[in-house]
Scaffold this motif. Sequence first.
Motif, mmCIF file in Angstrom:
data_model
loop_
_atom_site.group_PDB
_atom_site.id
_atom_site.type_symbol
_atom_site.label_atom_id
_atom_site.label_comp_id
_atom_site.label_asym_id
_atom_site.label_seq_id
_atom_site.Cartn_x
_atom_site.Cartn_y
_atom_site.Cartn_z
ATOM 1 N N LEU A 216 0.829 -1.205 0.000
ATOM 2 C CA LEU A 216 0.000 0.000 0.000
ATOM 3 C C LEU A 216 0.865 1.257 0.000
ATOM 4 C CD1 LEU A 216 -2.848 -0.975 2.504
ATOM 5 C CD2 LEU A 216 -2.806 -1.172 0.021
ATOM 6 N N ALA A 217 1.950 1.242 0.780
ATOM 7 C CA ALA A 217 2.857 2.392 0.791
ATOM 8 C C ALA A 217 3.553 2.548 -0.558
ATOM 9 C CB ALA A 217 3.888 2.234 1.907
ATOM 10 N N THR A 218 3.932 1.433 -1.177
ATOM 11 C CA THR A 218 4.586 1.490 -2.487
ATOM 12 C C THR A 218 3.650 2.044 -3.547
ATOM 13 O OG1 THR A 218 5.936 -0.425 -1.863
ATOM 14 C CG2 THR A 218 5.815 0.131 -4.204
ATOM 15 N N ARG A 219 2.402 1.603 -3.542
ATOM 16 C CA ARG A 219 1.426 2.107 -4.511
ATOM 17 C C ARG A 219 1.161 3.594 -4.307
ATOM 18 N NH1 ARG A 219 -3.386 -1.948 -3.448
ATOM 19 N NH2 ARG A 219 -4.513 -0.408 -4.731
ATOM 20 N N CYS A 220 1.112 4.012 -3.053
ATOM 21 C CA CYS A 220 0.893 5.426 -2.744
ATOM 22 C C CYS A 220 2.060 6.277 -3.247
ATOM 23 C CB CYS A 220 0.719 5.586 -1.232
ATOM 24 S SG CYS A 220 0.202 7.219 -0.696
ATOM 25 N N ALA A 221 3.295 5.815 -3.017
ATOM 26 C CA ALA A 221 4.477 6.552 -3.468
ATOM 27 C C ALA A 221 4.555 6.610 -4.986
ATOM 28 C CB ALA A 221 5.734 5.905 -2.892
ATOM 29 N N GLY A 254 -3.206 1.617 9.095
ATOM 30 C CA GLY A 254 -3.310 2.895 8.406
ATOM 31 C C GLY A 254 -2.149 3.091 7.456
ATOM 32 N N PHE A 255 -2.296 4.028 6.522
ATOM 33 C CA PHE A 255 -1.202 4.390 5.625
ATOM 34 C C PHE A 255 -1.401 5.827 5.176
ATOM 35 C CE2 PHE A 255 -4.493 2.813 2.795
ATOM 36 C CZ PHE A 255 -4.464 3.692 1.728
ATOM 37 N N GLY A 256 -0.320 6.449 4.742
ATOM 38 C CA GLY A 256 -0.382 7.840 4.305
ATOM 39 C C GLY A 256 0.915 8.252 3.648
ATOM 40 N N ILE A 257 1.024 9.545 3.342
ATOM 41 C CA ILE A 257 2.196 10.053 2.633
ATOM 42 C C ILE A 257 2.426 11.507 3.014
ATOM 43 C CG2 ILE A 257 0.860 10.772 0.609
ATOM 44 C CD1 ILE A 257 3.260 9.914 -1.121
ATOM 45 N N ALA A 258 3.696 11.898 3.072
ATOM 46 C CA ALA A 258 4.087 13.290 3.293
ATOM 47 C C ALA A 258 5.080 13.674 2.207
ATOM 48 C CB ALA A 258 4.710 13.471 4.675
ATOM 49 N N LEU A 259 4.848 14.814 1.550
ATOM 50 C CA LEU A 259 5.667 15.260 0.425
ATOM 51 C C LEU A 259 6.237 16.639 0.715
ATOM 52 C CD1 LEU A 259 3.195 14.198 -2.396
ATOM 53 C CD2 LEU A 259 5.326 13.029 -1.799
ATOM 54 N N CYS A 260 7.488 16.857 0.325
ATOM 55 C CA CYS A 260 8.175 18.122 0.585
ATOM 56 C C CYS A 260 8.811 18.634 -0.704
ATOM 57 C CB CYS A 260 9.248 17.933 1.656
ATOM 58 S SG CYS A 260 10.250 19.403 1.973
ATOM 59 N N CYS A 261 8.437 19.845 -1.102
ATOM 60 C CA CYS A 261 9.045 20.518 -2.248
ATOM 61 C C CYS A 261 10.111 21.482 -1.732
ATOM 62 C CB CYS A 261 7.997 21.278 -3.054
ATOM 63 S SG CYS A 261 6.797 20.224 -3.888
ATOM 64 N N THR A 277 -8.090 10.305 7.049
ATOM 65 C CA THR A 277 -8.657 11.653 6.962
ATOM 66 C C THR A 277 -9.099 12.025 5.562
ATOM 67 O OG1 THR A 277 -6.439 12.563 6.647
ATOM 68 C CG2 THR A 277 -7.276 12.478 8.888
ATOM 69 N N MET A 278 -8.700 11.247 4.563
ATOM 70 C CA MET A 278 -9.101 11.572 3.197
ATOM 71 C C MET A 278 -10.524 11.102 2.943
ATOM 72 S SD MET A 278 -7.373 10.439 -0.410
ATOM 73 C CE MET A 278 -8.193 10.790 -1.953
ATOM 74 N N SER A 279 -11.324 11.950 2.368
ATOM 75 C CA SER A 279 -12.709 11.608 2.045
ATOM 76 C C SER A 279 -12.753 11.056 0.635
ATOM 77 C CB SER A 279 -13.603 12.846 2.157
ATOM 78 O OG SER A 279 -14.915 12.557 1.761
ATOM 79 N N VAL A 296 -4.833 8.445 -2.578
ATOM 80 C CA VAL A 296 -4.124 9.221 -1.561
ATOM 81 C C VAL A 296 -2.868 9.855 -2.154
ATOM 82 C CG1 VAL A 296 -2.912 9.096 0.652
ATOM 83 C CG2 VAL A 296 -5.026 7.811 0.322
ATOM 84 N N GLY A 297 -2.098 9.081 -2.922
ATOM 85 C CA GLY A 297 -0.863 9.597 -3.501
ATOM 86 C C GLY A 297 -1.103 10.727 -4.483
ATOM 87 N N ARG A 298 -2.068 10.549 -5.386
ATOM 88 C CA ARG A 298 -2.345 11.601 -6.370
ATOM 89 C C ARG A 298 -2.915 12.851 -5.713
ATOM 90 N NH1 ARG A 298 -3.940 7.077 -9.747
ATOM 91 N NH2 ARG A 298 -6.062 7.229 -8.918
ATOM 92 N N ALA A 299 -3.798 12.672 -4.730
ATOM 93 C CA ALA A 299 -4.383 13.832 -4.052
ATOM 94 C C ALA A 299 -3.323 14.611 -3.281
ATOM 95 C CB ALA A 299 -5.497 13.376 -3.107
ATOM 96 N N ALA A 300 -2.400 13.903 -2.620
ATOM 97 C CA ALA A 300 -1.344 14.580 -1.869
ATOM 98 C C ALA A 300 -0.414 15.349 -2.799
ATOM 99 C CB ALA A 300 -0.559 13.568 -1.043
ATOM 100 N N ALA A 301 -0.041 14.754 -3.932
ATOM 101 C CA ALA A 301 0.845 15.428 -4.877
ATOM 102 C C ALA A 301 0.184 16.666 -5.471
ATOM 103 C CB ALA A 301 1.256 14.458 -5.984
ATOM 104 N N SER A 302 -1.087 16.559 -5.835
ATOM 105 C CA SER A 302 -1.797 17.707 -6.403
ATOM 106 C C SER A 302 -1.930 18.831 -5.384
ATOM 107 C CB SER A 302 -3.181 17.270 -6.897
ATOM 108 O OG SER A 302 -3.075 16.268 -7.893
ATOM 109 N N ALA A 303 -2.229 18.475 -4.124
ATOM 110 C CA ALA A 303 -2.362 19.496 -3.083
ATOM 111 C C ALA A 303 -1.020 20.149 -2.772
ATOM 112 C CB ALA A 303 -2.953 18.873 -1.816
#
Length: 388
Positions: A216-221, A254-261, A277-279, A296-303
Amino acid sequence: MVSMRGASSFRLRLLLSALSGKPIIINSIRASDSTSEPGLAAHEVSFLRLIERLSAGSVVEISEDGTAVKYVPGVLVGGANLNHDCSAVKGSRAAGYFVEPLLLLMPFCKRPTSVSLRNVATCGGGVDVSMDHVRMAMLPLVRHALTAPVVGGDDPPDVRVEVSTRCPWPHARGEVTVSCSGVVKTTLPRSVDLADEGQVKRVRGIAWAVDVSPGLATRCATAAKGIFLNVLSDVYVFTDHTATKGAIHTRTPGFGIALCCETTAGGRVVFELDATTMSAGGDSGLATGGALPEEVGRAAASACIDQVARGGVVDHACQPMLLTLAALGPQELARARIGPITAPATRTLRLLDDVLGVRFRLRPQVGTKTLFVSCVGAGVRNQGRKAT
């Protein structure tokens, strides 16, 4: 004695009181709030106890109904191997609620400090920042203020945040250790100087999974990288998987992602998202909130890209810390560029004026839709350090 009303900015009020040495009294804490119990909440009482453990000679008086608090600060002593149990705040706040003020308090203690927060969620569930957000965005801000602009001299205090046990919201079985290897001698050695946004040069991130399949983490990344690789080549998203040992009822899936530019001028814009927390519409069959890893991955990257487009050297969650560091710094000009100002940042500006007497100048930048903020620091001193 500084008198205040209401429950807003409770942590920052105590933080500024402890650093400035000014006693405060807070009245009407949820006295007329029909949506919650009147008086102090469990997480606020827990934070008060944590401040007491770090200081010597402080006085805390709470009224019988909990709607009034008087705090007389003592000397910030600190100490190694301190433990704080956060089990009372389960379901209300996460580790970020305690870690944010600790990052600003520890360098002003009398001696090096290390605090372990136990029985707490390491991601905020949309309420508090996660530990990944703290390490990616807030720690660099604190280290920037602790590093002297002149090469040479003593090494700056090393502030670290280590996640011993990762635990997603709303569970409370995680453990976080915050440490500071040294203290500031007098005032912060450097004023905030982050006026240039720069261009995004690389993207770093971490996708995590707890008590679920590592895939799940790999797919999210992979989904998040697919968005960024369209415009940037230097993109790396690491994965972290944790499996809880013990009975099924003790597991916290649970699973999630944090991205830093990261920008060429030292700015860091972070966005985080987890499945709880994602709807997301529909039922994916997962026991983690119903959201698919790709969503989750696409939504986090777009945000995260949207945060960068708004401008500023930090994301909206780091605005209060950036402004506080600018006000606490030496009596020199501090300046920074931020995006559209948030409500917590506005309350921070007012509180810094009330307690420290620091006023900011805000200049809108028409071309970039950002705000150029500047002030002269209050020169807050380390009152607990021994005089030599």
